[in-house]
Design a protein around this motif. Structure first.
Motif, PDB file in Angstrom:
ATOM      1  N   GLY A   1       0.798  -1.222   0.000  1.00 15.87           N
ATOM      2  CA  GLY A   1       0.000   0.000   0.000  1.00 15.87           C
ATOM      3  C   GLY A   1       0.831   1.273   0.000  1.00 15.87           C
ATOM      4  N   PHE A   2       2.144   1.159  -0.242  1.00 15.10           N
ATOM      5  CA  PHE A   2       2.987   2.349  -0.296  1.00 15.10           C
ATOM      6  C   PHE A   2       4.180   2.064  -1.197  1.00 15.10           C
ATOM      7  CE2 PHE A   2       6.636   0.832   2.088  1.00 15.10           C
ATOM      8  CZ  PHE A   2       6.111  -0.210   2.845  1.00 15.10           C
ATOM      9  N   ALA A   3       4.847   3.160  -1.612  1.00 11.23           N
ATOM     10  CA  ALA A   3       6.112   3.012  -2.339  1.00 11.23           C
ATOM     11  C   ALA A   3       7.086   3.961  -1.667  1.00 11.23           C
ATOM     12  CB  ALA A   3       5.942   3.374  -3.806  1.00 11.23           C
ATOM     13  N   ILE A   4       8.326   3.507  -1.565  1.00 12.99           N
ATOM     14  CA  ILE A   4       9.307   4.310  -0.836  1.00 12.99           C
ATOM     15  C   ILE A   4      10.522   4.537  -1.733  1.00 12.99           C
ATOM     16  CG2 ILE A   4      10.830   2.617   0.297  1.00 12.99           C
ATOM     17  CD1 ILE A   4       9.896   3.937   2.925  1.00 12.99           C
ATOM     18  N   VAL A   5      11.080   5.758  -1.713  1.00 13.50           N
ATOM     19  CA  VAL A   5      12.310   6.031  -2.462  1.00 13.50           C
ATOM     20  C   VAL A   5      13.299   6.727  -1.538  1.00 13.50           C
ATOM     21  CG1 VAL A   5      11.540   6.114  -4.852  1.00 13.50           C
ATOM     22  CG2 VAL A   5      11.190   8.085  -3.418  1.00 13.50           C
ATOM     23  N   ALA A   6      14.583   6.408  -1.759  1.00 16.53           N
ATOM     24  CA  ALA A   6      15.633   7.043  -0.977  1.00 16.53           C
ATOM     25  C   ALA A   6      16.675   7.587  -1.944  1.00 16.53           C
ATOM     26  CB  ALA A   6      16.272   6.042  -0.031  1.00 16.53           C
ATOM     27  N   ALA A   7      17.263   8.715  -1.605  1.00 17.53           N
ATOM     28  CA  ALA A   7      18.301   9.296  -2.456  1.00 17.53           C
ATOM     29  C   ALA A   7      19.362   9.933  -1.568  1.00 17.53           C
ATOM     30  CB  ALA A   7      17.701  10.345  -3.381  1.00 17.53           C
ATOM     31  N   ASP A   8      20.588   9.938  -2.073  1.00 12.90           N
ATOM     32  CA  ASP A   8      21.641  10.620  -1.312  1.00 12.90           C
ATOM     33  C   ASP A   8      21.416  12.126  -1.451  1.00 12.90           C
ATOM     34  OD1 ASP A   8      24.133  11.930  -3.058  1.00 12.90           O
ATOM     35  OD2 ASP A   8      22.854  10.539  -4.173  1.00 12.90           O
ATOM     36  N   THR A   9      22.043  12.910  -0.587  1.00 17.38           N
ATOM     37  CA  THR A   9      21.771  14.354  -0.617  1.00 17.38           C
ATOM     38  C   THR A   9      23.041  15.169  -0.805  1.00 17.38           C
ATOM     39  OG1 THR A   9      21.921  14.423   1.788  1.00 17.38           O
ATOM     40  CG2 THR A   9      19.740  14.118   0.839  1.00 17.38           C
ATOM     41  N   SER A  10      24.009  14.593  -1.541  1.00 20.68           N
ATOM     42  CA  SER A  10      25.233  15.364  -1.791  1.00 20.68           C
ATOM     43  C   SER A  10      25.174  16.024  -3.153  1.00 20.68           C
ATOM     44  CB  SER A  10      26.452  14.440  -1.791  1.00 20.68           C
ATOM     45  OG  SER A  10      26.491  13.693  -0.629  1.00 20.68           O
ATOM     46  N   ALA A  11      25.532  17.298  -3.188  1.00 21.58           N
ATOM     47  CA  ALA A  11      25.679  17.998  -4.468  1.00 21.58           C
ATOM     48  C   ALA A  11      27.183  18.148  -4.668  1.00 21.58           C
ATOM     49  CB  ALA A  11      24.991  19.347  -4.425  1.00 21.58           C
ATOM     50  N   VAL A  12      27.707  17.417  -5.664  1.00 25.33           N
ATOM     51  CA  VAL A  12      29.165  17.307  -5.838  1.00 25.33           C
ATOM     52  C   VAL A  12      29.602  17.911  -7.156  1.00 25.33           C
ATOM     53  CG1 VAL A  12      30.998  15.634  -6.222  1.00 25.33           C
ATOM     54  CG2 VAL A  12      29.368  15.283  -4.376  1.00 25.33           C
ATOM     55  N   HIS A  13      30.726  18.607  -7.159  1.00 28.66           N
ATOM     56  CA  HIS A  13      31.320  19.113  -8.399  1.00 28.66           C
ATOM     57  C   HIS A  13      32.794  18.749  -8.384  1.00 28.66           C
ATOM     58  CE1 HIS A  13      31.492  21.826 -11.888  1.00 28.66           C
ATOM     59  NE2 HIS A  13      32.719  22.086 -11.461  1.00 28.66           N
ATOM     60  N   SER A  14      33.144  17.743  -9.145  1.00 30.84           N
ATOM     61  CA  SER A  14      34.520  17.211  -9.188  1.00 30.84           C
ATOM     62  C   SER A  14      34.950  16.752  -7.799  1.00 30.84           C
ATOM     63  CB  SER A  14      35.427  18.255  -9.831  1.00 30.84           C
ATOM     64  OG  SER A  14      36.748  18.130  -9.439  1.00 30.84           O
ATOM     65  N   ILE A  15      35.888  17.438  -7.143  1.00 28.53           N
ATOM     66  CA  ILE A  15      36.289  16.948  -5.813  1.00 28.53           C
ATOM     67  C   ILE A  15      35.627  17.734  -4.690  1.00 28.53           C
ATOM     68  CG2 ILE A  15      38.521  16.031  -6.554  1.00 28.53           C
ATOM     69  CD1 ILE A  15      39.751  18.651  -5.337  1.00 28.53           C
ATOM     70  N   LEU A  16      34.794  18.722  -5.073  1.00 27.31           N
ATOM     71  CA  LEU A  16      34.185  19.576  -4.059  1.00 27.31           C
ATOM     72  C   LEU A  16      32.745  19.165  -3.779  1.00 27.31           C
ATOM     73  CD1 LEU A  16      34.192  22.222  -2.357  1.00 27.31           C
ATOM     74  CD2 LEU A  16      33.300  23.356  -4.382  1.00 27.31           C
ATOM     75  N   VAL A  17      32.397  19.099  -2.492  1.00 28.73           N
ATOM     76  CA  VAL A  17      31.008  18.867  -2.112  1.00 28.73           C
ATOM     77  C   VAL A  17      30.376  20.236  -1.862  1.00 28.73           C
ATOM     78  CG1 VAL A  17      29.455  17.821  -0.427  1.00 28.73           C
ATOM     79  CG2 VAL A  17      31.585  16.667  -1.060  1.00 28.73           C
ATOM     80  N   HIS A  18      29.447  20.650  -2.777  1.00 22.49           N
ATOM     81  CA  HIS A  18      28.804  21.955  -2.609  1.00 22.49           C
ATOM     82  C   HIS A  18      27.964  21.994  -1.343  1.00 22.49           C
ATOM     83  CE1 HIS A  18      29.870  24.219  -6.134  1.00 22.49           C
ATOM     84  NE2 HIS A  18      29.506  23.253  -6.942  1.00 22.49           N
ATOM     85  N   LYS A  19      27.110  20.985  -1.204  1.00 19.23           N
ATOM     86  CA  LYS A  19      26.261  20.890  -0.020  1.00 19.23           C
ATOM     87  C   LYS A  19      25.887  19.430   0.199  1.00 19.23           C
ATOM     88  CE  LYS A  19      22.002  22.523  -0.616  1.00 19.23           C
ATOM     89  NZ  LYS A  19      20.686  22.922  -1.175  1.00 19.23           N
ATOM     90  N   SER A  20      25.581  19.087   1.437  1.00 21.52           N
ATOM     91  CA  SER A  20      25.214  17.694   1.711  1.00 21.52           C
ATOM     92  C   SER A  20      23.776  17.575   2.189  1.00 21.52           C
ATOM     93  CB  SER A  20      26.177  17.087   2.723  1.00 21.52           C
ATOM     94  OG  SER A  20      26.537  18.036   3.682  1.00 21.52           O
ATOM     95  N   ASN A  21      22.936  18.551   1.805  1.00 18.48           N
ATOM     96  CA  ASN A  21      21.511  18.424   2.129  1.00 18.48           C
ATOM     97  C   ASN A  21      20.648  18.816   0.925  1.00 18.48           C
ATOM     98  OD1 ASN A  21      22.025  21.116   2.106  1.00 18.48           O
ATOM     99  ND2 ASN A  21      21.111  21.570   4.088  1.00 18.48           N
ATOM    100  N   GLU A  22      21.091  18.377  -0.253  1.00 17.21           N
ATOM    101  CA  GLU A  22      20.363  18.668  -1.498  1.00 17.21           C
ATOM    102  C   GLU A  22      19.241  17.638  -1.671  1.00 17.21           C
ATOM    103  OE1 GLU A  22      20.612  20.923  -3.829  1.00 17.21           O
ATOM    104  OE2 GLU A  22      19.892  20.056  -5.695  1.00 17.21           O
TER     105      GLU A  22
END
Lengths: 204, 249
Positions: free
Chosen positions: A11-32
């Motif tokens: 009766g439900f569907a669940i999805v999970a995703a990581d929350t890192s916004a990455v550009h090459s070696i830099l992590v812009h934010k970790s709550n995207e």
């Protein structure tokens, strides 16, 4: 290193995703937040080229809303999934979008459903699916532990197992994940799994 | 393509655009529509000409949503209305997509009016034969708005207005009886205005109420009948009160 995965329960569907916004070696934010609420009863978890991801999913969201205003009723999940695939297919041989999508939805007559849509416009209706390097681990874990009609507790347990596996086995594993759920009461955020909280500028 | 260059709407020697005036005539023949702006409620009402027995009345919706916070009613050529409404709905979503913000009522009114004006100054087309009443709450300030557009492409904001058949009588009534209202009082004022020219009864009126929290809500026939009954009772009571003191003198 983006990880997106999802499954269908009772009766439900669940999805999970990581929350890192990455550009090459830099992590812009970790709550995207990469899981968009498409409408009241649909979720779109997207991964891929960041610009394309936002552009394409917002475009789909506004067209789904337009359909609802034009026709007085919302699109069903299979209809929205097919529309999305069609847009990807049309752009494919001219100006392709590099976005992989897991679309989860709940329809009154159909129940919960999950659609796997990859960037070259493959469409599959699935019980469980995953994208990215994390899929090597999460699909294996889900293959081992998934069964149809799982309860919410069982499903969350399975999602957590997958996150644990990704964290321990993937070389540059994303620290944080967001989990969203869709059922008869609608699409909403369920929980975050954070192993690295964003620290504010001033600390005591 | 050369065939479609010739403009159809051109000036007359005394400065009239006859096609636009004829379009206004088409509006005057259309169903009456009224809009009333309250402090926290905005109401749109439309006359429903008696539906044919075999027709499914639910398929003839005269008050439509353009977006979650904007609604529109019109008088005139309904087929032209479909085209304008479709373009407006697309613009509402397009605006949300490009600037990530919902449209203001003024913006979408300006857009619709702009479209209507374009068709008075383009080759091979005729003006749209309808006037619209557009209502909504400003997404930021929460202020209620009521706007009207007409075939010439002019638009302006109103506290209450009417268009279509006998709109002059309705407007006169509103000018006499308008005061700041809220909630159910606004609904009653709109219905009373419409009843000036329409046969009373829920079957002949379509009413939609917009509030900040709940968006647009179409009233059921039974609800409208109940309010009409209230209004008639109030009217009767007022009549009786008028007669009573006269008797005493």
């Amino acid at each position: 290193m983006e990880c997106v995965f999802g499954l269908v329960g009772d009766g439900f569907a669940i999805v999970a995703a990581d929350t890192s916004a990455v550009h090459s070696i830099l992590v812009h934010k970790s709550n995207e937040d990469k899981i968009m609420v498409l409408d009241s009863h649909k979720l779109v978890a997207a991964s891929g080229e960041p610009g394309d991801r936002v552009q394409f999913t917002e475009y789909i969201q506004k067209n789904v809303a337009l359909y609802q205003f034009r026709n007085g009723i919302p699109l069903t999940t299979p209809a929205a999934a097919n529309f999305t695939r069609g847009e990807l297919a049309t752009a494919l041989r001219k100006n392709p979008y590099f976005v992989n999508i897991l679309m989860a939805g709940y329809d009154k007559e159909i129940g919960p459903s999950l659609y796997f849509i990859d960037y070259i416009a493959t469409l599959h209706k699935v019980d469980k699916g995953a994208f990215g390097y994390g899929s090597y681990f999460s699909l294996s874990i889900m293959d081992r532990h998934y069964h149809s009609g799982m309860s919410l507790e069982e499903a969350i347990g399975l999602v957590d197992k997958c996150i644990m596996e990704i964290r321990s086995r993937l070389v540059v594993a994303p620290p944080n994940f967001v989990i969203k759920i869709v059922d008869k009461d609608g699409a909403r955020e369920y929980a975050w799994r954070e192993s690295l909280k964003d620290v504010s500028a001033t600390s005591a | 393509m050369a065939r479609y260059d010739r403009a159809i709407t051109v000036f007359s020697p005394d400065g009239h655009l006859f096609q636009v005036e004829y379009a206004l005539e088409a509006v005057r023949k259309g169903n009456a529509a009224v809009g009333v702006r309250g402090t926290d409620t905005i109401v749109l009402g439309v006359e429903k000409k008696s539906t044919a027995k075999l027709q499914d009345s639910r398929s003839v919706r005269k008050i439509v949503s353009l977006d979650q916070h904007i609604a529109l009613a019109c008088a005139g050529l309904k087929a032209d209305a479909r085209v304008l409404i479709n373009r407006a709905r697309i613009e509402c979503q397009s605006h949300r997509l490009t600037v990530e913000d919902p449209v203001t009522v003024e913006y979408i009114t300006r857009y619709i009016a702009g479209l209507q004006q374009k068709y008075t100054q383009s080759g091979g087309v005729r003006p749209f034969g309808l006037s619209t009443l557009i209502i909504g709450f400003d997404p930021y300030t929460g202020a209620p708005s009521l706007y009207q557009t007409d075939p010439s492409g002019t638009f302006s904001a109103w506290k209450a207005n009417a268009t279509g058949r006998n709109s002059n009588s309705i407007r006169e009534f509103l000018e006499k009886n308008y005061k700041d209202t809220s909630g159910q009082e606004t609904v009653k004022l709109a219905i009373r205005a419409l009843l000036e020219v329409v046969e009373s009864g829920g079957k002949n009126i379509e009413i939609a109420v917009m509030t900040r929290e709940h968006g647009l809500r179409q009233l059921e026939e039974a609800e409208i009948d109940a309010i009409v009954a209230e209004i008639e009772a109030e009217k009767a009571a007022a009549e009786a009160a008028k007669k009573a003191p006269l008797k005493e003198t």
